[in-house]
Enzyme design. Structure first.
Site, PDB file in Angstrom:
ATOM      1  N   ALA A 540       0.832  -1.212   0.000  1.00 26.74           N
ATOM      2  CA  ALA A 540       0.000   0.000   0.000  1.00 26.74           C
ATOM      3  C   ALA A 540       0.868   1.265   0.000  1.00 26.74           C
ATOM      4  CB  ALA A 540      -0.965   0.015   1.181  1.00 26.74           C
ATOM      5  N   SER A 541       2.064   1.154  -0.545  1.00 27.65           N
ATOM      6  CA  SER A 541       2.944   2.328  -0.644  1.00 27.65           C
ATOM      7  C   SER A 541       3.030   3.052   0.689  1.00 27.65           C
ATOM      8  CB  SER A 541       2.388   3.287  -1.711  1.00 27.65           C
ATOM      9  OG  SER A 541       3.256   3.342  -2.796  1.00 27.65           O
ATOM     10  N   ARG A 542       3.293   2.293   1.751  1.00 28.64           N
ATOM     11  CA  ARG A 542       3.171   2.860   3.084  1.00 28.64           C
ATOM     12  C   ARG A 542       4.466   2.949   3.860  1.00 28.64           C
ATOM     13  NH1 ARG A 542       3.326  -1.162   6.988  1.00 28.64           N
ATOM     14  NH2 ARG A 542       2.195   0.124   8.468  1.00 28.64           N
ATOM     15  N   LYS A 737       5.004  12.022   0.183  1.00 31.80           N
ATOM     16  CA  LYS A 737       3.934  11.181  -0.349  1.00 31.80           C
ATOM     17  C   LYS A 737       4.586   9.966  -1.010  1.00 31.80           C
ATOM     18  CE  LYS A 737       1.273  14.973  -2.150  1.00 31.80           C
ATOM     19  NZ  LYS A 737       0.049  15.241  -2.940  1.00 31.80           N
ATOM     20  N   GLY A 740       6.025   4.077  -4.623  1.00 25.71           N
ATOM     21  CA  GLY A 740       6.241   2.682  -5.034  1.00 25.71           C
ATOM     22  C   GLY A 740       5.127   2.097  -5.871  1.00 25.71           C
ATOM     23  N   GLU A 741       3.918   2.136  -5.348  1.00 24.59           N
ATOM     24  CA  GLU A 741       2.796   1.515  -6.063  1.00 24.59           C
ATOM     25  C   GLU A 741       2.382   2.331  -7.274  1.00 24.59           C
ATOM     26  OE1 GLU A 741      -0.508  -0.053  -3.815  1.00 24.59           O
ATOM     27  OE2 GLU A 741       0.797  -1.785  -3.974  1.00 24.59           O
TER      28      GLU A 741
END
Ligand code: FAD
Lengths: 779, 290
Positions: A540-542, A737, A740-741
């Site tokens: 989740a690109s977290r 922000k 990755g995703e």
């Protein structure tokens, strides 16, 4: 402040040297004393069948075979290899209808590659030889390869809990009319001057991470189940294994090994259950299981393929009055991510533009293909293919510039984000579009390529996207961080977040180094699942957004303690103290200061003076800690521009250039951000041009290897220009922000749109192969 | 499906050709000859062609010659790697088709391992060097217990994966026909990505007199069970002046002459359609460079 800061610098990745020189230790490299080898025997010749008889006798007699395990020799508990159940409340889980439908070994084959039994032997060779002696008698069942096939009323039901083989649809309780969106779509659509409607077909694309799945497991003398795995969510797999094998979490030692790429395929469990079940059968002996690439393909998840129907209504001035859409995904043989992807696919759709009204229906159906699951982008590339092409079709019909249309109608700061009710905290998409358009030469090329007649024709296309930074608020969003101060002032940073190769550990270290004002090389990252606290994994690109937030908080906690102690020892008010070059200094009197090292050292080596009972400093080793729940998801936006050249005689598409402008908020490590965008573009171009897992009519995979599943190679890649647009997000830690995703998302739509700009033909089926292009040109 | 375990076999490592022949005769039909191994060691191939013996050519002295002699032609020893073709000035000069095939062939790593002979002996319709060699004209030198014999490349491939080579013979040399100053040749291929086997490959050799083609050899791969000569299409070129119109006819004729199938790399329909296009382009390329 410290003279040197790391945030904003292109610090080389910590693991780059190790990986490039072959020194990194993967699970497959492990050799433990007394190690045995496990082989999972899979169904090769059927995609849908009942096992009538399983004869293990001959296999068991092969010299060197230690044990053979059939379906009845392991826990009968069912499980779901996905992890959504851990990230939603029980109530929500019930509403979503997630089910546990997988067995360690099965007698009901739902896809080619389903696991039938396991063999444990003294060597891998012996295990394979024995595997060939396993006799399985099957009764073949009809095979369903698409949602359309399996949803037919006469189709065999895969699971009694899911009538009609519909694994998931947006639940009525949460989404009235089983739809996500707002407004009265039918009424608004009726007001449209023009309506564009199309059904897009999405391919089954594989993550193709470099490291094939390998595991070692051992049930040891102390009653602990040890599992070495390169999962990208160790802190979720640990409780999953605990539950499956009825153990407290403290008795599952999950060792996170070097991850040779994940891209979502390691989101949850893959063959940890089989490997651990084998280890439980031979207590005290480690068991190693290694998959071949071909097996990896059959046994692990892919991106969701399916049909994406979309209908856009616009006014003559371009106003998007209504959007209606339905994604009918094939979720494959088991439930796993059947609810997650069909939901988010719609959220990226609703998050993008200010439609007058929008209605998205997402469904997932069982089929006899390998399960679909998480893949970088999580539904977003699918939406990009459909939405961005239909928008361009409307723009063309209305003679509106696609860049201008997007600038006018994209959502922005304050509008409802991808999750309705949670507004976008910032948006730099206009700058992305402006700078991207300039870099590719949008206006000139749009005009120049308008009327071509030659054999080779060029086109330029644009696509935009929105994504998320972390899973909040749809999923539990939680991570922990402990900062242990050693007695010399150096640091151990304990986190459970994984580094899949994206560089997250490098970035987290950069953040910690700046937060503590110290050099990176005095910080060690400890990724030990016993020692460190909870986390929901690298997805989740977290990891930078949420993990970075936790690191900052834990470092603040350290600084608070340092200041408290300095205040006591210096006799100075806490408010008067500040950090300067690894010292705590009084603002009012710079001669009053203590070094961080001294405070940490005296906390550990705290001696009592026998004469007067006084101690040197404040006792206690300092540890900072954060259990972090971010308050937002600071979604990033991005714009991609593609230029292509199409050979109209051969149908070949050559991507000449990509310009990717990304709304990064603030780049902690610009080189790593660029790497994410370029790597993502590679996957996006594969999906749009060459990649697709194919099956024959019997449901057997025709290309589960790199011989016939073609990813683009270095020579095939175009020139890529990345533009990092830095407008710090007001809510995010340091304004950051995610990226990755986002990588594999908008080059999909941009390339498709560039192709239709070149040819005047919109392709509704990906990948857009020369065969498809030529066929379309002939019509 | 693939395996992590190699099948059982005995590795034979003879040091000279005579020993190779002796071993091949001794274990007739039970030996796989291993050159670069880039075909032989691919699992799908192993699975279909398991033999109890693997005979490696690596210990053999010689067979690595690559010589051009004017008036005779090019001689390629059985151990010559594809990469070597790119380093030899005479290959580039006299045999552009072969040079271009080698240039487009796989990746540097594979080119460093793969032999030219292995490509021919694999008898795959997708072989790139094979395609160029068929267009250029060549003889395969086979050595067996009774000595050497020469087989014309036009007769060498019998069917998919099958050649004229007898089980007790070793292919020792390729002899590519000589070229002259009036010869021109070229090669092109289509693939899904750059590193891939061809979905279609085409090579031509033309003997030119100004604009007129006196003689033509056209080879095309992936349009039949073995690399094919398009003899009917060649006849259109023979004695004709190269013109845009002629090339249209040639392209149309090629589409008629080929017999492609659907497979994982492409479709029959596509191959048929582009066969003419690529042939036309290859001829243009050959003529332009001459
Ligand atoms: C990743 C990859 C990419 C590839 N790309 C291409 C490509 O772009 N174009 C292309 O044409 N091919 C390609 N190939 C196929 C392969 O590289 C070629 O066919 C190569 O020329 C084979 O040569 P080798 O020396 O490796 O043969 P080997 O694998 O050693 O042998 C091939 C066959 O020939 C037989 N053989 C070899 N030498 C002799 C001899 N002297 N006498 C008798 N029999 C013999 C062997 O027994 C075997 O049956 C590729 C292969 C791989 C793995």
């Amino acid at each position: 402040m410290n003279a040197k800061t790391y945030v904003g610098q292109s610090v080389p990745k910590l693991d780059a040297r190790e990986k490039a020189t072959g020194q990194a230790i993967y699970a497959a490299d492990l050799n433990l004393p007394g190690m045995l080898y496990g082989k999972i025997v899979r169904c090769r010749d059927f995609a849908h069948a009942k096992v009538l008889k399983l004869d293990l006798s001959e296999a068991a007699q092969v010299p060197g075979v230690v044990k053979v395990l059939g379906p009845k020799d392991v826990t009968q508990k069912r499980y779901n290899s996905g992890v959504l159940d851990l990230m939603v409340s029980e109530g929500l889980g019930e509403v979503l209808g997630d089910i546990e439908d997988q067995h360690i070994f099965t007698d009901y084959v739902r896809h080619q590659g389903d696991a039938i039994c396991g063999i444990i032997a003294e060597s891998e060779e012996i295990a394979e030889i024995a595997a060939q002696k396993v006799k399985v008698f099957y009764e073949a069942l009809p095979v369903y390869l698409t949602a359309e096939d399996s949803s037919r009323p006469d189709a065999i039901q895969f699971d009694e809990r899911k009538p009609g083989n519909r694994a998931f649809q947006l639940p009525e309780q949460m989404f009235p009319g089983n739809a996500y969106g707002w407004g009265d779509v039918d009424a608004e659509m009726a007001k449209a001057d023009m309506v564009f409607e199309e059904t897009f077909t999405l391919p089954k694309v594989k993550q193709c991470q470099m490291e094939t799945h390998s595991y070692v497991a051992m049930y040891d003398q102390t009653g602990r189940l040890n599992c070495w795995t390169s999962t990208q969510m160790p802190k979720c797999v640990q409780p999953k294994l605990a539950r499956l094998f009825d153990l407290p979490i403290s008795r599952v030692n999950l060792v996170s090994t070097t991850i040779g790429g994940g891209f979502g395929v390691r989101l949850g469990m893959i063959c940890e259950p089989e490997t651990c079940a084998m280890a439980m059968a031979v207590p005290g002996r480690p068991v190693k299981v290694q998959l071949t690439r071909e097996e990896d393909w059959l046994a692990s998840e892919s991106r969701h393929p399916g049909k994406y129907w979309i209908k856009l209504g616009v006014k003559m001035d371009g106003t998007p009055v209504a959007l209606d859409a339905r994604f009918m995904a094939s979720t494959g043989a088991y439930f796993t991510h059947a609810s997650g992807v069909p939901f988010t696919t719609g959220s990226w759709l609703t998050g993008m533009y200010k439609y007058g009204a929008v209605r998205y229906k997402g469904e997932a159906y069982f089929t006899n293909q390998a399960p679909s699951g998480a893949f970088r982008g999580y539904g977003n590339p699918q939406t990009n293919f459909a939405l961005e092409q239909i928008v361009d079709r409307a723009c063309n019909a209305l003679n509106i510039d696609p860049v201008e249309w997007r600038k006018k109608w994209h959502k922005g700061t304050g509008d409802d984000g991808w999750c309705i009710g949670v507004p976008f905290s910032s948006c730099a998409l206009d700058e992305c579009l402006d700078r991207g358009a300039k870099a590719i030469g949008w206006n000139e090329k749009r005009a120049k390529y308008a009327n071509q007649t030659g054999v080779k024709r060029r086109g330029v296309g644009v696509s935009v996207m929105n994504h998320t930074s972390g899973a909040m608020p749809m999923l539990l969003e939680h991570t922990t961080c402990t900062v242990k101060m050693n007695e010399d002032g150096s640091v151990v940073l304990m986190i459970s977040c994984s580094d899949m190769g994206q560089g997250s550990h490098t970035v987290l270290k950069q953040i910690a180094a700046d937060a503590l004002g110290m050099p990176m090389d005095e910080i060690h990252i400890l990724n030990n699942m016993d020692a460190s606290g909870f986390d929901i994994g690298s997805h989740a690109s977290r990891t930078t957004y949420v993990g970075g937030g936790a690191v900052i908080k834990a470092c603040e906690d350290v600084k608070r303690q340092l200041i408290e102690r300095a205040s006591i020892r210096l006799g100075v008010d806490k408010e008067d103290l500040e950090f300067k070059e690894r010292q705590v200094v009084a603002r009012s009197d710079a001669s009053k200061k203590l070094s961080v090292k001294e405070i940490c050292h005296s906390g550990v080596y705290n001696f009592t003076n026998p004469a007067n009972g006084e101690t040197n400093g404040v006792p206690g080793q300092i540890q900072g800690y954060a259990s972090h729940f971010p308050s937002h998801n600071s979604p990033p936006f991005g714009a991609c521009f593609a230029e292509v050249e199409v050979d109209t005689e051969t149908g070949e598409v050559k991507v000449l250039e990509l310009v990717i402008a990304h709304d990064i908020g603030r780049a902690i490590n610009p080189m790593a951000v660029e790497g994410q965008l370029e790597g993502g573009a590679h996957q996006a171009l594969g999906m749009i041009l060459t990649e697709e897992t194919c099956y024959n009519d019997a449901g057997l995979c025709r290309n589960n290897s790199f011989t016939d599943y073609k990813m683009l190679g270095p020579v095939d890649m175009p020139r890529i220009t990345t533009i990092l647009v830095e407008q710090p997000d007001p809510i995010a830690p340091m304004g950051i922000k995610s990226v990755g995703e986002a990588g594999p998302v908008n080059p999909v739509g941009a390339t498709a749109n560039a192709i239709s700009h070149a040819l005047g033909i919109m392709f509704t089926e990906a990948p857009i192969t020369p065969e498809r292009v030529l066929k379309a040109l002939n019509q | 499906m693939s395996s992590r375990v190699l099948p059982q076999f005995d590795l034979l490592e003879p040091r000279n050709v005579a020993d190779v022949i002796a071993l091949l005769s001794q274990h007739e039909n039970q030996v796989s000859v291993l050159a670069g191994g880039t075909d032989l060691l691919v699992w799908a191939y192993i699975e279909k062609n398991k033999t109890p013996y693997v005979l490696s050519l690596s210990a053999i002295e010689g067979l690595d010659h690559l010589d051009y002699v004017a008036g005779e032609g090019l001689r390629i020893g059985a151990k010559v790697k594809v990469a070597q073709l790119l380093k030899h000035p005479d290959v580039a000069k006299h045999y552009p088709a072969l040079y271009q095939a080698a240039e487009n062939f796989a990746t540097p790593q594979i080119r460093n391992m793969a032999t030219v002979m292995g490509n021919v002996l694999r008898a795959s319709p997708a072989g790139d060097c094979s395609c160029a060699i068929l267009a250029l004209g060549a003889k395969v030198v086979l050595q067996g217990p009774a000595g050497q014999r020469l087989v014309d490349i036009d007769d060498f491939w019998v069917s998919y994966g099958v050649t004229e080579r007898q089980p007790d013979e070793l292919a020792v040399e390729l002899r590519i026909d000589d070229t002259s100053s009036s010869t021109c040749s070229a090669f092109q291929r289509l693939t899904r990505v750059h590193e891939d086997l061809s979905k279609l490959n085409v090579a031509v050799r033309l003997e030119m007199d100004q604009d007129t083609c006196k003689q033509a050899r056209i080879a095309m791969g992936c349009v039949g069970p073995t690399p094919l000569r398009l003899k009917k299409t060649e006849r259109l070129l023979t004695g004709a002046k190269i013109s845009a119109e002629l090339l249209q006819q040639v392209a149309a004729a090629a589409r008629e002459e080929v017999t492609p199938i659907d497979d994982q790399r492409s479709t029959a329909e596509y191959r048929r359609q582009v066969s003419g296009v690529i042939l036309k382009r290859v001829i243009e390329q050959a003529v332009a460079k001459s």
